[in-house]
Design a protein around this motif. Structure first.
Motif, PDB file in Angstrom:
ATOM      1  N   ALA A 152     -20.086 -21.582  -8.597  1.00  0.00           N
ATOM      2  CA  ALA A 152     -19.448 -20.283  -8.389  1.00  0.00           C
ATOM      3  C   ALA A 152     -18.270 -20.435  -7.440  1.00  0.00           C
ATOM      4  O   ALA A 152     -18.353 -21.122  -6.417  1.00  0.00           O
ATOM      5  CB  ALA A 152     -20.443 -19.284  -7.818  1.00  0.00           C
ATOM      6  N   ILE A 153     -17.141 -19.820  -7.779  1.00  0.00           N
ATOM      7  CA  ILE A 153     -15.987 -19.775  -6.888  1.00  0.00           C
ATOM      8  C   ILE A 153     -15.540 -18.328  -6.719  1.00  0.00           C
ATOM      9  O   ILE A 153     -15.910 -17.448  -7.502  1.00  0.00           O
ATOM     10  CB  ILE A 153     -14.812 -20.627  -7.409  1.00  0.00           C
ATOM     11  N   ASP A 154     -14.737 -18.104  -5.693  1.00  0.00           N
ATOM     12  CA  ASP A 154     -14.202 -16.769  -5.441  1.00  0.00           C
ATOM     13  C   ASP A 154     -13.034 -16.481  -6.381  1.00  0.00           C
ATOM     14  O   ASP A 154     -12.371 -17.390  -6.885  1.00  0.00           O
ATOM     15  CB  ASP A 154     -13.682 -16.662  -4.000  1.00  0.00           C
ATOM     16  N   VAL A 168      -0.869 -22.904   1.306  1.00  0.00           N
ATOM     17  CA  VAL A 168      -1.985 -22.726   2.249  1.00  0.00           C
ATOM     18  C   VAL A 168      -2.890 -23.950   2.101  1.00  0.00           C
ATOM     19  O   VAL A 168      -3.904 -23.887   1.392  1.00  0.00           O
ATOM     20  CB  VAL A 168      -2.763 -21.422   1.988  1.00  0.00           C
ATOM     21  N   PRO A 169      -2.568 -25.058   2.741  1.00  0.00           N
ATOM     22  CA  PRO A 169      -3.327 -26.294   2.528  1.00  0.00           C
ATOM     23  C   PRO A 169      -4.816 -26.165   2.841  1.00  0.00           C
ATOM     24  O   PRO A 169      -5.641 -26.875   2.267  1.00  0.00           O
ATOM     25  CB  PRO A 169      -2.653 -27.289   3.482  1.00  0.00           C
ATOM     26  N   HIS A 170      -5.154 -25.240   3.745  1.00  0.00           N
ATOM     27  CA  HIS A 170      -6.551 -25.094   4.174  1.00  0.00           C
ATOM     28  C   HIS A 170      -7.328 -24.090   3.318  1.00  0.00           C
ATOM     29  O   HIS A 170      -8.509 -23.837   3.589  1.00  0.00           O
ATOM     30  CB  HIS A 170      -6.609 -24.650   5.640  1.00  0.00           C
ATOM     31  N   ALA A 171      -6.715 -23.515   2.283  1.00  0.00           N
ATOM     32  CA  ALA A 171      -7.414 -22.515   1.461  1.00  0.00           C
ATOM     33  C   ALA A 171      -8.654 -23.116   0.817  1.00  0.00           C
ATOM     34  O   ALA A 171      -8.668 -24.277   0.422  1.00  0.00           O
ATOM     35  CB  ALA A 171      -6.480 -21.963   0.396  1.00  0.00           C
ATOM     36  N   ASP A 172      -9.690 -22.298   0.694  1.00  0.00           N
ATOM     37  CA  ASP A 172     -10.986 -22.734   0.172  1.00  0.00           C
ATOM     38  C   ASP A 172     -11.418 -21.739  -0.896  1.00  0.00           C
ATOM     39  O   ASP A 172     -11.523 -20.535  -0.632  1.00  0.00           O
ATOM     40  CB  ASP A 172     -12.003 -22.784   1.320  1.00  0.00           C
ATOM     41  N   LEU A 173     -11.687 -22.231  -2.099  1.00  0.00           N
ATOM     42  CA  LEU A 173     -12.071 -21.361  -3.213  1.00  0.00           C
ATOM     43  C   LEU A 173     -13.485 -20.790  -3.076  1.00  0.00           C
ATOM     44  O   LEU A 173     -13.904 -20.002  -3.925  1.00  0.00           O
ATOM     45  CB  LEU A 173     -11.967 -22.138  -4.533  1.00  0.00           C
ATOM     46  N   THR A 174     -14.200 -21.171  -2.041  1.00  0.00           N
ATOM     47  CA  THR A 174     -15.587 -20.718  -1.895  1.00  0.00           C
ATOM     48  C   THR A 174     -15.881 -20.101  -0.530  1.00  0.00           C
ATOM     49  O   THR A 174     -17.054 -19.920  -0.180  1.00  0.00           O
ATOM     50  CB  THR A 174     -16.564 -21.884  -2.138  1.00  0.00           C
ATOM     51  N   ASP A 175     -14.850 -19.762   0.262  1.00  0.00           N
ATOM     52  CA  ASP A 175     -15.111 -19.283   1.629  1.00  0.00           C
ATOM     53  C   ASP A 175     -15.200 -17.768   1.749  1.00  0.00           C
ATOM     54  O   ASP A 175     -15.419 -17.242   2.844  1.00  0.00           O
ATOM     55  CB  ASP A 175     -14.061 -19.827   2.601  1.00  0.00           C
ATOM     56  N   GLY A 176     -15.026 -17.046   0.639  1.00  0.00           N
ATOM     57  CA  GLY A 176     -15.118 -15.593   0.696  1.00  0.00           C
ATOM     58  C   GLY A 176     -13.938 -14.926   1.381  1.00  0.00           C
ATOM     59  O   GLY A 176     -14.034 -13.759   1.768  1.00  0.00           O
ATOM     60  N   LEU A 177     -12.813 -15.651   1.513  1.00  0.00           N
ATOM     61  CA  LEU A 177     -11.642 -15.115   2.193  1.00  0.00           C
ATOM     62  C   LEU A 177     -10.373 -15.383   1.397  1.00  0.00           C
ATOM     63  O   LEU A 177     -10.273 -16.381   0.683  1.00  0.00           O
ATOM     64  CB  LEU A 177     -11.485 -15.751   3.578  1.00  0.00           C
ATOM     65  N   GLU A 188      -7.969  -7.827  -3.170  1.00  0.00           N
ATOM     66  CA  GLU A 188      -9.282  -7.969  -2.539  1.00  0.00           C
ATOM     67  C   GLU A 188      -9.962  -9.229  -3.048  1.00  0.00           C
ATOM     68  O   GLU A 188      -9.825  -9.595  -4.217  1.00  0.00           O
ATOM     69  CB  GLU A 188     -10.133  -6.739  -2.857  1.00  0.00           C
ATOM     70  N   ILE A 189     -10.693  -9.906  -2.179  1.00  0.00           N
ATOM     71  CA  ILE A 189     -11.457 -11.081  -2.585  1.00  0.00           C
ATOM     72  C   ILE A 189     -12.846 -10.646  -3.063  1.00  0.00           C
ATOM     73  O   ILE A 189     -13.447  -9.721  -2.514  1.00  0.00           O
ATOM     74  CB  ILE A 189     -11.590 -12.096  -1.419  1.00  0.00           C
ATOM     75  N   VAL A 190     -13.327 -11.303  -4.123  1.00  0.00           N
ATOM     76  CA  VAL A 190     -14.673 -11.070  -4.615  1.00  0.00           C
ATOM     77  C   VAL A 190     -15.403 -12.407  -4.605  1.00  0.00           C
ATOM     78  O   VAL A 190     -15.190 -13.252  -5.483  1.00  0.00           O
ATOM     79  CB  VAL A 190     -14.671 -10.469  -6.046  1.00  0.00           C
ATOM     80  N   PRO A 191     -16.235 -12.646  -3.603  1.00  0.00           N
ATOM     81  CA  PRO A 191     -16.906 -13.948  -3.486  1.00  0.00           C
ATOM     82  C   PRO A 191     -17.776 -14.265  -4.712  1.00  0.00           C
ATOM     83  O   PRO A 191     -18.488 -13.387  -5.220  1.00  0.00           O
ATOM     84  CB  PRO A 191     -17.758 -13.790  -2.227  1.00  0.00           C
ATOM     85  N   GLY A 192     -17.667 -15.502  -5.184  1.00  0.00           N
ATOM     86  CA  GLY A 192     -18.529 -15.975  -6.289  1.00  0.00           C
ATOM     87  C   GLY A 192     -18.311 -15.269  -7.600  1.00  0.00           C
ATOM     88  O   GLY A 192     -19.213 -15.260  -8.446  1.00  0.00           O
ATOM     89  N   ALA A 193     -17.131 -14.689  -7.812  1.00  0.00           N
ATOM     90  CA  ALA A 193     -16.907 -13.864  -9.012  1.00  0.00           C
ATOM     91  C   ALA A 193     -16.812 -14.664 -10.290  1.00  0.00           C
ATOM     92  O   ALA A 193     -17.031 -14.141 -11.380  1.00  0.00           O
ATOM     93  CB  ALA A 193     -15.631 -13.041  -8.845  1.00  0.00           C
ATOM     94  N   VAL A 194     -16.458 -15.959 -10.187  1.00  0.00           N
ATOM     95  CA  VAL A 194     -16.214 -16.768 -11.373  1.00  0.00           C
ATOM     96  C   VAL A 194     -17.124 -17.994 -11.369  1.00  0.00           C
ATOM     97  O   VAL A 194     -17.209 -18.723 -10.370  1.00  0.00           O
ATOM     98  CB  VAL A 194     -14.741 -17.210 -11.458  1.00  0.00           C
ATOM     99  N   SER A 195     -17.789 -18.211 -12.480  1.00  0.00           N
ATOM    100  CA  SER A 195     -18.621 -19.396 -12.677  1.00  0.00           C
ATOM    101  C   SER A 195     -17.772 -20.475 -13.360  1.00  0.00           C
ATOM    102  O   SER A 195     -17.057 -20.191 -14.321  1.00  0.00           O
ATOM    103  CB  SER A 195     -19.826 -19.033 -13.556  1.00  0.00           C
ATOM    104  N   ILE A 196     -17.834 -21.713 -12.833  1.00  0.00           N
ATOM    105  CA  ILE A 196     -16.924 -22.770 -13.267  1.00  0.00           C
ATOM    106  C   ILE A 196     -17.685 -24.014 -13.693  1.00  0.00           C
ATOM    107  O   ILE A 196     -18.625 -24.449 -13.016  1.00  0.00           O
ATOM    108  CB  ILE A 196     -15.978 -23.161 -12.101  1.00  0.00           C
ATOM    109  N   PHE A 197     -17.290 -24.604 -14.842  1.00  0.00           N
ATOM    110  CA  PHE A 197     -17.708 -25.960 -15.200  1.00  0.00           C
ATOM    111  C   PHE A 197     -16.871 -26.929 -14.372  1.00  0.00           C
ATOM    112  O   PHE A 197     -15.657 -26.983 -14.518  1.00  0.00           O
ATOM    113  CB  PHE A 197     -17.470 -26.244 -16.685  1.00  0.00           C
ATOM    114  N   ARG A 198     -17.539 -27.704 -13.536  1.00  0.00           N
ATOM    115  CA  ARG A 198     -16.775 -28.541 -12.604  1.00  0.00           C
ATOM    116  C   ARG A 198     -17.496 -29.858 -12.368  1.00  0.00           C
ATOM    117  O   ARG A 198     -18.687 -29.871 -12.175  1.00  0.00           O
ATOM    118  CB  ARG A 198     -16.595 -27.798 -11.281  1.00  0.00           C
TER     119      ARG A 198
END
Length: 300
Positions: free
Chosen positions: A127-129, A217-226, A290-300
Motif C-alpha cells: 500500500a502507498i499513499d 523533494v528528495p526526502h519524500a516518502d510514498l508511505t509516510d502519510g504526508l 489532501e493526502i490519503v494514506p494507503g489509498a493505492v495498492s501496488i505490485f512492487r
C-alpha cells in the motif's frame, strides 16, 4: 494467505515515449500469459479512447491493473484503482517515469521492467499513499507531484511542443519560459494555517521527483502519510537558472530561497496559474490537495 491475481488488465499508452516502445505492451501480455494469467490488453488509437476503454473494462472486474507507459498512464491507473483495493502494476516506457523511479522499479529498461513486474504480481501487494485534488466538485488522484507555479507554466509549454522527442523537451521549455516568468502572489492554507506570499513556484509532492528525474523533494516518502509543500521564494532570473540544475540531483535543499513544509491538507490560490498533476492538466487555481494514506495498492 493472499490469493495470487489471475485476471489482469494491461493498459498500454500508444503515445508513451512518442511511440518508440510500441512492442512492449504485447511483450508484457505474452509474458504474463506464459505465467498463467488471464490477460486482456487495452490499446486504443489515442489516450482519451484508452481512458474510456479502461474505465469500462475496470468496472467489469479484474484482479489487477497493469499500465504500460509513463506517468500519464500512471495517472489513469491511479485514478481507477484508488481506494478500490485492486493492485496497480507498471512497466515504465515513458519519457519521465517518475513513479517508477519513486518505487525503485526499472525506469529505463523495458525488458527489466517486465521481469520486475512478473516477480511482483506473484507477491502480496504493497500500500502507498496518494493525493487527491479537488477543484470545486471534481476529484482527481495523483501519485507524484502537483505543480502550481513556474513548473506548471513550463509543463504548459512542454505539452505544446512536438520536438524534441524526449525528456529534454521539458528542459528546453524551462529555458524558454525563463525569459518572461515573474513571481506570483499565492494564498496558501497549510493544515488550516493561512499565509500569503510571493513565490516562483509552489508544488505539492507525494513522490520525490517530476519532469523526468528532477528531485524536487528528495526526502519524500510514498508511505509516510504526508505531502511535502515545496516553495521557491522570489529569485532573479540568474538565481533561478542557478538553482534549477541542482534540482536534478536533489542538491537544492539548503538553498535559502527553498522551503519545504510537511502537510496533510493544502489549499492553493493564485491568479493566472493552471495546476498540473503527474503531468496532466487539472485546471486553474484555486485547488485543494489532501493526502490519503494507503489509498493505492501496488505490485512492487
Amino acid at each position: 494467505m493472499t490469493r495470487p491475481p489471475r485476471r489482469l488488465l494491461v493498459a498500454v499508452n500508444p503515445a508513451a515515449s512518442f511511440g518508440r516502445n510500441r512492442a512492449v505492451g504485447p511483450a508484457v501480455v505474452e509474458r504474463l500469459t506464459r505465467e498463467g494469467f488471464e490477460v486482456a490488453m487495452l490499446r486504443e488509437a489515442n489516450f482519451e479512447l484508452l481512458r474510456r476503454e479502461a474505465e469500462s473494462a475496470f468496472a467489469q472486474g479484474t484482479d489487477g491493473l497493469i499500465v504500460v507507459g509513463g506517468d500519464g498512464i500512471v495517472s489513469l491507473g491511479v485514478n481507477l484503482v484508488a481506494q478500490t483495493g485492486v493492485p496497480l502494476g507498471m512497466v515504465a516506457t515513458g519519457t519521465g517515469n517518475d513513479f517508477a523511479r519513486g518505487l525503485g522499479l526499472p525506469h529505463d529498461d523495458p525488458a527489466a521492467a517486465i521481469e520486475a513486474l512478473v516477480a511482483a504480481v506473484g507477491r502480496p501487494p504493497h500500500a502507498i499513499d496518494a493525493g487527491v485534488i479537488r477543484p470545486g466538485e471534481l476529484r482527481t488522484w495523483f501519485a507524484n507531484v502537483v505543480s502550481t507555479g513556474f513548473d506548471a507554466v513550463v509543463n504548459e509549454r512542454s505539452n505544446r511542443m512536438s520536438r524534441p522527442r524526449g525528456a529534454s523537451r521539458y528542459t528546453i521549455a524551462l529555458v524558454r519560459e525563463l525569459a518572461t516568468f515573474r513571481p506570483r502572489t499565492y494564498t496558501l492554507t497549510i493544515d488550516g494555517v493561512p499565509r500569503t506570499q510571493r513565490a516562483m513556484l509552489v508544488s505539492v509532492a507525494n513522490n520525490s521527483s517530476f519532469g523526468g528525474g528532477m528531485q524536487i523533494v528528495p526526502h519524500a516518502d510514498l508511505t509516510d502519510g504526508l505531502l511535502d509543500v515545496f516553495i521557491v521564494h522570489p529569485l532573479s532570473r540568474a538565481g533561478l537558472i542557478a538553482v534549477f540544475p541542482k534540482v536534478f540531483a536533489g542538491r537544492h535543499t539548503d538553498h535559502p530561497a527553498v522551503e519545504f513544509v510537511p502537510a496533510r491538507h493544502v489549499r492553493i490560490e493564485a491568479d493566472d496559474i493552471v495546476a498540473y498533476a503527474d503531468g496532466e492538466r487539472i485546471g486553474p487555481l484555486p485547488i485543494e490537495v489532501e493526502i490519503v494514506p494507503g489509498a493505492v495498492s501496488i505490485f512492487r
